[in-house]
Design a protein around this motif. Structure first.
Motif, PDB file in Angstrom:
ATOM      1  N   LEU A  69      21.636  -3.309 -58.829  1.00 16.18           N
ATOM      2  CA  LEU A  69      20.765  -4.500 -58.230  1.00 16.18           C
ATOM      3  C   LEU A  69      19.055  -4.454 -58.664  1.00 16.18           C
ATOM      4  N   LYS A  70      19.165  -3.134 -59.016  1.00 21.80           N
ATOM      5  CA  LYS A  70      17.585  -1.903 -59.804  1.00 21.80           C
ATOM      6  C   LYS A  70      17.571  -2.991 -60.859  1.00 21.80           C
ATOM      7  N   GLN A  71      18.737  -2.502 -61.718  1.00 20.90           N
ATOM      8  CA  GLN A  71      18.905  -2.873 -62.708  1.00 20.90           C
ATOM      9  C   GLN A  71      17.879  -4.515 -62.659  1.00 20.90           C
ATOM     10  N   LEU A  72      18.335  -5.170 -62.632  1.00 16.53           N
ATOM     11  CA  LEU A  72      18.103  -7.168 -62.495  1.00 16.53           C
ATOM     12  C   LEU A  72      16.982  -7.217 -62.339  1.00 16.53           C
ATOM     13  N   ALA A  73      16.865  -6.575 -60.933  1.00 18.97           N
ATOM     14  CA  ALA A  73      15.261  -6.614 -60.534  1.00 18.97           C
ATOM     15  C   ALA A  73      13.950  -6.347 -61.509  1.00 18.97           C
ATOM     16  N   ASN A  74      14.628  -4.770 -62.827  1.00 18.82           N
ATOM     17  CA  ASN A  74      13.394  -4.104 -63.402  1.00 18.82           C
ATOM     18  C   ASN A  74      13.640  -5.292 -65.162  1.00 18.82           C
ATOM     19  N   MET A  75      14.246  -5.736 -65.059  1.00 15.91           N
ATOM     20  CA  MET A  75      15.278  -6.709 -66.207  1.00 15.91           C
ATOM     21  C   MET A  75      13.989  -8.084 -66.061  1.00 15.91           C
ATOM     22  N   THR A  76      14.119  -8.587 -64.680  1.00 13.00           N
ATOM     23  CA  THR A  76      13.238  -9.871 -64.621  1.00 13.00           C
ATOM     24  C   THR A  76      11.542  -9.822 -63.713  1.00 13.00           C
ATOM     25  N   ASP A  77      11.193  -8.416 -63.630  1.00 12.79           N
ATOM     26  CA  ASP A  77       9.915  -8.107 -63.061  1.00 12.79           C
ATOM     27  C   ASP A  77      10.449  -8.719 -61.639  1.00 12.79           C
ATOM     28  N   GLY A  78      11.216  -8.306 -61.451  1.00  9.24           N
ATOM     29  CA  GLY A  78      11.694  -8.857 -59.600  1.00  9.24           C
ATOM     30  C   GLY A  78      11.050  -7.597 -59.208  1.00  9.24           C
ATOM     31  N   VAL A  79      11.963  -7.655 -57.980  1.00  7.19           N
ATOM     32  CA  VAL A  79      12.311  -6.393 -57.146  1.00  7.19           C
ATOM     33  C   VAL A  79      12.991  -5.654 -55.798  1.00  7.19           C
ATOM     34  N   TYR A  80      13.293  -4.632 -56.395  1.00  6.68           N
ATOM     35  CA  TYR A  80      14.602  -4.457 -55.324  1.00  6.68           C
ATOM     36  C   TYR A  80      13.839  -4.106 -54.646  1.00  6.68           C
ATOM     37  N   LYS A  81      15.064  -4.089 -52.815  1.00  8.17           N
ATOM     38  CA  LYS A  81      14.188  -4.082 -51.450  1.00  8.17           C
ATOM     39  C   LYS A  81      16.109  -3.415 -50.762  1.00  8.17           C
ATOM     40  N   GLU A  82      15.974  -1.900 -50.739  1.00  8.43           N
ATOM     41  CA  GLU A  82      17.192  -1.927 -49.363  1.00  8.43           C
ATOM     42  C   GLU A  82      17.208  -2.221 -48.138  1.00  8.43           C
ATOM     43  N   ALA A  83      17.717  -2.732 -47.607  1.00 12.32           N
ATOM     44  CA  ALA A  83      18.232  -3.546 -46.214  1.00 12.32           C
ATOM     45  C   ALA A  83      18.929  -2.663 -45.083  1.00 12.32           C
ATOM     46  N   SER A  84      18.970  -1.706 -45.629  1.00  9.61           N
ATOM     47  CA  SER A  84      19.953  -1.147 -43.836  1.00  9.61           C
ATOM     48  C   SER A  84      19.212  -1.294 -42.660  1.00  9.61           C
ATOM     49  N   LEU A  85      17.409  -0.951 -42.925  1.00  7.76           N
ATOM     50  CA  LEU A  85      16.831  -1.617 -42.101  1.00  7.76           C
ATOM     51  C   LEU A  85      16.065  -3.215 -41.833  1.00  7.76           C
ATOM     52  N   TRP A  86      15.644  -3.730 -41.269  1.00  7.59           N
ATOM     53  CA  TRP A  86      15.220  -5.217 -41.481  1.00  7.59           C
ATOM     54  C   TRP A  86      14.802  -4.915 -42.374  1.00  7.59           C
ATOM     55  N   VAL A  87      14.649  -6.319 -43.160  1.00  7.89           N
ATOM     56  CA  VAL A  87      13.899  -7.110 -44.099  1.00  7.89           C
ATOM     57  C   VAL A  87      12.992  -8.659 -43.656  1.00  7.89           C
ATOM     58  N   ASP A  88      11.592  -7.985 -44.204  1.00 10.35           N
ATOM     59  CA  ASP A  88      11.012  -9.821 -44.066  1.00 10.35           C
ATOM     60  C   ASP A  88      11.297 -10.328 -45.289  1.00 10.35           C
ATOM     61  N   LEU A  89      12.112 -11.079 -45.525  1.00 18.97           N
ATOM     62  CA  LEU A  89      12.411 -11.710 -47.362  1.00 18.97           C
ATOM     63  C   LEU A  89      11.484 -12.535 -47.117  1.00 18.97           C
ATOM     64  N   ALA A  90      11.446 -13.454 -46.114  1.00 19.63           N
ATOM     65  CA  ALA A  90       9.490 -14.452 -46.679  1.00 19.63           C
ATOM     66  C   ALA A  90       8.536 -13.636 -46.544  1.00 19.63           C
ATOM     67  N   GLN A  91       8.047 -12.311 -46.684  1.00 18.35           N
ATOM     68  CA  GLN A  91       7.218 -11.282 -46.607  1.00 18.35           C
ATOM     69  C   GLN A  91       7.480 -11.465 -48.308  1.00 18.35           C
ATOM     70  N   LEU A  92       7.923 -10.667 -48.363  1.00 19.29           N
ATOM     71  CA  LEU A  92       9.175 -10.340 -49.222  1.00 19.29           C
ATOM     72  C   LEU A  92       8.685 -11.245 -51.054  1.00 19.29           C
ATOM     73  N   VAL A  93       9.173 -12.432 -50.539  1.00 13.37           N
ATOM     74  CA  VAL A  93       9.035 -13.266 -51.648  1.00 13.37           C
ATOM     75  C   VAL A  93       7.662 -14.149 -51.972  1.00 13.37           C
ATOM     76  N   GLU A  94       6.582 -13.932 -50.420  1.00  9.15           N
ATOM     77  CA  GLU A  94       5.536 -14.419 -50.594  1.00  9.15           C
ATOM     78  C   GLU A  94       4.477 -12.943 -51.453  1.00  9.15           C
ATOM     79  N   ASP A  95       4.756 -11.879 -51.478  1.00  7.17           N
ATOM     80  CA  ASP A  95       4.372 -10.875 -51.997  1.00  7.17           C
ATOM     81  C   ASP A  95       4.596 -10.532 -53.505  1.00  7.17           C
ATOM     82  N   THR A  96       5.660 -10.809 -53.948  1.00  2.00           N
ATOM     83  CA  THR A  96       6.127 -11.656 -55.227  1.00  2.00           C
ATOM     84  C   THR A  96       5.868 -12.810 -55.962  1.00  2.00           C
TER      85      THR A  96
END
Length: 344
Positions: free
Chosen positions: A262-289
Motif C-alpha cells: 500500500l505504501k509503495q502504491l501510494a508513493n508511485m502515484t503521488d498519493g497518500v498512505y494512511k493507517e486506519a486502525s483509528l478512525w479516518v476522515d476519508l472525505a477530508q483525506l481526499v480534499e487534502d489530496t
C-alpha cells in the motif's frame, strides 16, 4: 438581433399552418361563389328576405387557428437571443473505491471488524461528496467492477451494504487484477477530472507484477489513496463456524496489517498512505489530496449564455388556439324565415 434556434428543424412545421391558411381561403372563395349563385336562383324564383349567412363576413378564414399553430411551432423550435451572465460550479473528480474482500478482512482487531469499519469509513465519505462520480471494485484473488462510476450514491450504498468475502471465493490479494480493473474503469471517462483510486486492504502482494500497472496509473493521472485496515498485533480470522481459520499445518492463522504494498502504491502515484486502525476522515483525506492536484471544485462564470425566449410564443399561441376552438365550435342552426313574393 441574431436569433439562435435550439430545434431549428421544427421551423419546417410552419409550412403546415401556411398550407392550411391557403386551403381555407381557396375553400371559402369557392363556397362564397356557390352561395351567390344559389341566392341569384332564389331571387329569380321570386323568393326574398333570405338572410345572409354570417360566413360571408370578410375576415381571414381560420386566422386564429393558423396563427396559433405558427406560434406553437416557433415555440417548439426554441428561439434564443440575448445573453445573460450565469455562474456555475464545476466539480471534476472521479473516485474508484477498491475494497479488499479477502477473509482476513473479517479479523476483529478493528471493531467490529476490518471490513465493517471500512464500510463505515466509505459511507461517511459518501455523505460529504457532491456530484463526484464514484465506482466500486471488489478484489481478493481476482477483481471485478461491482458498481460503475456514477454520481448516484444510492446504487453504491446498496452494493456496499451486502459485499462480503463470499463474493470472491478465490483467496489472496491480487493487486495486479485490481489495478487492471481500475485502469479499465477510468478509461471509460473523459479524462478531464481529478482521478483517485482509494484502496482499502490489510495485506500486501507477494508478487511485484502490479508495479507495471501502478506506473500506468501514474501516466493516467490517477492518484492512489491507500488505507491500511488492521493492527501490528493482529487478530485471528473467524471461519464462520465459531472457530478460526487454520493453516495447512493446523495452526490458527494470525492476521496482521502488512502495509508495504500500500505504501509503495501510494508513493508511485503521488498519493497518500494512511493507517486506519483509528478512525479516518476519508472525505477530508481526499480534499487534502486534491489541493495538491490541478483540478478541483471550480467556479466558472459564463457571460455568453443565450436566453430562452420560447415562452414569448407559447403563451399567445395557446391563447389563440383557445379562441379558435371557441369560434369554430359547432352551434345549433337558427331558423330562417323565407318570404315568397306575391304576384301583383
Amino acid at each position: 438581433m441574431n436569433i439562435d434556434w435550439a430545434n431549428e428543424e421544427w421551423l419546417w412545421g410552419l409550412a403546415f399552418p401556411a398550407l392550411l391558411f391557403a386551403w381555407s381561403i381557396f375553400h371559402r372563395s369557392r363556397t362564397s361563389a356557390r352561395r351567390k349563385g344559389s341566392q341569384a336562383q332564389w331571387a329569380t324564383a321570386g323568393f326574398s328576405g333570405i338572410k345572409k349567412s354570417s360566413s360571408s363576413r370578410i375576415h381571414p378564414p381560420k386566422a386564429f387557428l393558423c396563427s396559433a399553430l405558427a406560434l406553437l411551432v416557433v415555440s417548439i423550435a426554441q428561439p434564443r437571443w440575448g445573453t445573460e451572465k450565469t455562474i456555475t460550479f464545476e466539480r471534476s473528480r472521479e473516485v474508484i473505491i477498491a475494497m479488499d474482500l479477502s477473509k482476513s478482512m473479517l479479523a476483529d482487531d478493528i471493531k467490529p471488524n476490518r471490513l465493517e469499519r471500512a464500510k463505515l469509513v466509505v459511507e461517511s465519505m459518501l455523505e460529504t461528496l457532491q456530484g463526484e462520480s464514484v465506482g466500486l471494485i471488489v478484489f481478493a484473488g481476482t477483481a471485478f467492477l461491482q458498481s460503475p462510476m456514477s454520481p448516484d450514491y444510492q446504487i453504491l450504498r446498496g452494493f456496499l451494504k451486502d459485499i462480503n468475502p463470499t463474493y470472491i471465493p478465490q483467496g489472496g490479494t491480487n493487486y495486479e487484477a485490481m489495478l487492471n480493473t481500475a485502469l479499465d474503469s477510468f478509461e471509460q471517462s473523459d479524462g478531464m477530472a481529478d482521478r483517485f483510486l482509494i484502496v482499502i486492504s490489510d495485506g500486501e502482494s507477494l508478487e511485484s507484477n502490479w508495479k507495471a500497472k501502478a506506473r500506468e496509473l501514474k501516466e493516467e493521472n490517477v492518484r492512489a489513496i491507500c488505507l491500511g485496515f488492521g493492527t501490528q498485533s493482529g487478530s485471528f480470522i473467524p471461519d464462520g463456524e465459531g472457530g478460526y481459520l487454520k493453516d495447512p499445518n493446523g495452526a490458527v492463522v494470525l492476521s496482521k496489517l502488512e502495509a508495504n504494498t500500500l505504501k509503495q502504491l501510494a508513493n508511485m502515484t503521488d498519493g497518500v498512505y494512511k493507517e486506519a486502525s483509528l478512525w479516518v476522515d476519508l472525505a477530508q483525506l481526499v480534499e487534502d489530496t486534491v489541493k495538491s492536484g490541478e483540478a478541483a471544485l471550480k467556479e466558472r462564470e459564463k457571460e455568453n449564455t443565450l436566453v430562452e425566449r420560447y415562452h414569448y410564443f407559447l403563451a399567445p399561441g395557446l391563447i389563440l388556439l383557445l379562441i379558435s376552438l371557441y369560434l369554430e365550435f359547432p352551434t345549433l342552426p337558427k331558423a330562417r324565415t323565407i318570404k315568397r313574393k306575391v304576384a301583383a
